[in-house]
Scaffold this motif. Sequence first.
Motif, mmCIF file in Angstrom:
data_model
loop_
_atom_site.group_PDB
_atom_site.id
_atom_site.type_symbol
_atom_site.label_atom_id
_atom_site.label_comp_id
_atom_site.label_asym_id
_atom_site.label_seq_id
_atom_site.Cartn_x
_atom_site.Cartn_y
_atom_site.Cartn_z
ATOM 1 N N UNK A 1 33.524 11.616 33.960
ATOM 2 C CA UNK A 1 34.719 10.892 34.385
ATOM 3 C C UNK A 1 34.486 10.051 35.651
ATOM 4 N N UNK A 2 33.346 10.264 36.323
ATOM 5 C CA UNK A 2 33.041 9.449 37.488
ATOM 6 C C UNK A 2 32.733 7.996 37.108
ATOM 7 N N UNK B 1 34.962 0.084 36.283
ATOM 8 C CA UNK B 1 34.445 -0.706 37.396
ATOM 9 C C UNK B 1 33.014 -0.297 37.742
ATOM 10 N N UNK B 2 32.777 1.016 37.762
ATOM 11 C CA UNK B 2 31.444 1.498 38.105
ATOM 12 C C UNK B 2 30.444 1.135 37.012
ATOM 13 N N UNK B 3 30.863 1.228 35.761
ATOM 14 C CA UNK B 3 29.981 0.863 34.658
ATOM 15 C C UNK B 3 29.667 -0.631 34.681
ATOM 16 N N UNK B 4 30.664 -1.454 34.984
ATOM 17 C CA UNK B 4 30.436 -2.897 35.046
ATOM 18 C C UNK B 4 29.428 -3.246 36.132
ATOM 19 N N UNK B 5 29.532 -2.566 37.273
ATOM 20 C CA UNK B 5 28.588 -2.817 38.362
ATOM 21 C C UNK B 5 27.168 -2.443 37.945
ATOM 22 N N UNK B 6 27.048 -1.344 37.227
ATOM 23 C CA UNK B 6 25.724 -0.912 36.777
ATOM 24 C C UNK B 6 25.155 -1.893 35.747
ATOM 25 N N UNK B 7 26.009 -2.383 34.869
ATOM 26 C CA UNK B 7 25.555 -3.348 33.866
ATOM 27 C C UNK B 7 25.082 -4.628 34.537
ATOM 28 N N UNK B 8 25.778 -5.069 35.583
ATOM 29 C CA UNK B 8 25.344 -6.275 36.305
ATOM 30 C C UNK B 8 23.946 -6.086 36.867
ATOM 31 N N UNK B 9 23.659 -4.890 37.399
ATOM 32 C CA UNK B 9 22.309 -4.610 37.911
ATOM 33 C C UNK B 9 21.290 -4.643 36.779
ATOM 34 N N UNK C 1 29.578 -11.625 34.329
ATOM 35 C CA UNK C 1 30.631 -10.644 34.592
ATOM 36 C C UNK C 1 30.941 -9.912 33.287
ATOM 37 N N UNK C 2 30.435 -8.675 33.113
ATOM 38 C CA UNK C 2 30.690 -7.948 31.869
ATOM 39 C C UNK C 2 32.122 -7.427 31.788
ATOM 40 N N UNK C 3 32.680 -7.472 30.603
ATOM 41 C CA UNK C 3 33.997 -6.915 30.338
ATOM 42 C C UNK C 3 33.817 -5.585 29.603
ATOM 43 N N UNK C 4 34.110 -4.488 30.276
ATOM 44 C CA UNK C 4 33.942 -3.165 29.670
ATOM 45 C C UNK C 4 35.074 -2.934 28.674
#
Length: 541
Positions: A255-256, A260-268, A277-280
Amino acid sequence: MPSENPDVLIVGGSTVGLCTALFLSRAGMRPLVVERRPAPLTHPRAMGIGPRTVEILRAAGLADAVDAQCVDMTGDDLQMFATPTLADADLDALSRQAPPRADAFGRLTPQTLRGTCPQGRLDQVVVDEARAAGARIEFGTELIDFVQDDEGVTARVAGADGVREIRARYLVATDGARSGVRKRLGIATSGPGVLGDPLISVLFHADLTELTHGHTFVVCDITTPKAPGGLLPVDGRREWIYHFRYSPDSGEKAEDFTPEKCAARIREAIGPAADVEPEVVSILPWQVRGLIADRFRSGRVFLAGDAAHVIPPVGAFGMNTGVADAHNLAWKLAHVVEGNAGDALLDTYEAERAPVARTALEQSMLRLEDPSLHWASGQEGRERRARAGALNAPVVHLGYRYESAAVLDAHPELPSGEDVEPDLDGSPGSRLPHHWLTGKRDRVSTLDLIDYRFTLLTGARGQEWLDALGKVAARLGVAVDGHRIEDGTTWTAQVGVEDSGALLVRPDGFVAWRAPSLDDAPEIRLEQALAALLARQEQPS
């Protein structure tokens, strides 16, 4: 409380459960699927549809519709590659350097798909066709409990209209790796169990064409320490899956991983400088496991798919093994429900499918330790697999053989663990070899002749077998098709018979019995064979 009476109740409405309903409906049964989710799961899970599954879909008339849902990979040879980020990869150069994609199945099967297919898209095709064939499929309906007796299974389910009772002849559990049905039956599992840290799978939308230059691939292994994981195309254009591991031992929880956190990781993973800018769309936690149920049958209840075996994803053996479970079980249930076969025929389901599942698990585990065993080609690949005791993927998908009472004079040993063509030689227990028939307006394979019925195939001088077939089928009350294949010696040599010989093929496309040549009592021989295969107590002397 009203009751209902389907022939077969299927618990679980993912791919294997839906396919079970489709195959039963095409065999004339009245199945009911109950699935606790409100709709088919659209988040992609499995992506690779194996050649045997394609053949099964072709038999159901669905292969073209599924192919239309696949990523078109026909113009590229890229499969799996590693890169720090997607932006770091020169896909033009990688594509030029990639070895030509091997056509491992072109001679062995009548149809292949153009690329990978997201499981959710496959499911929707199967849902529509199963309903058109007469299956009832209820989403948002959950099994509460069930009991079985000598005549059938009584289940209680809860849905939008409350709790109701269902009475079915049989129950098939396709309710996943944590199968509630399997637990209620007290069936234990064995195998390695949980494998490694859990994973997060993220479905996202992003236009990555400036980075991919239109190239397609099976998986991109992202190695940057900031966001290691795997990137997979869903539609080859703007729909993608990114999956990565997380560590509960370090205090991380599923649940962490917010959108938003997943999108940031995908950008990396894509490359921060790429300005994407990925759309989760959705997030699915999952865990790699390896296990097999100790039993696939308990009375009138059967386990199939992940309820019976959970196979790691490397090799794409898991879902495909489950679809073959459904195909194997459906025709047997149909013959027993119709009164054409004895109950002992149903015991052959576990006898046949459990060894196949064990092999698939074993081969996936070897690939989990060393993925090159799956991807390596040529002499190097052969040598690596030989050292590791690994089978080549085409053999795992197509070359397996059955040994049970539903095969007469089975030949279970594989002639080759590397080249699947020798494994498909017409031996009882093997899948009928694919052979294009001459003199047909459209391309017709021998596999296309098998349509949910026992089928007798003979050589050019096998008419006496076909003459006997009608009498035998009428006496036993079983529908059996017959075809004479007049392709010179090509087909007969392929299946190991003379041109007066015959093969009796099961409704699932596996050779049940082989007569190398015509004898002086074809009618008696054929009736004895068919009665034995159907576990009929009254067999001719």
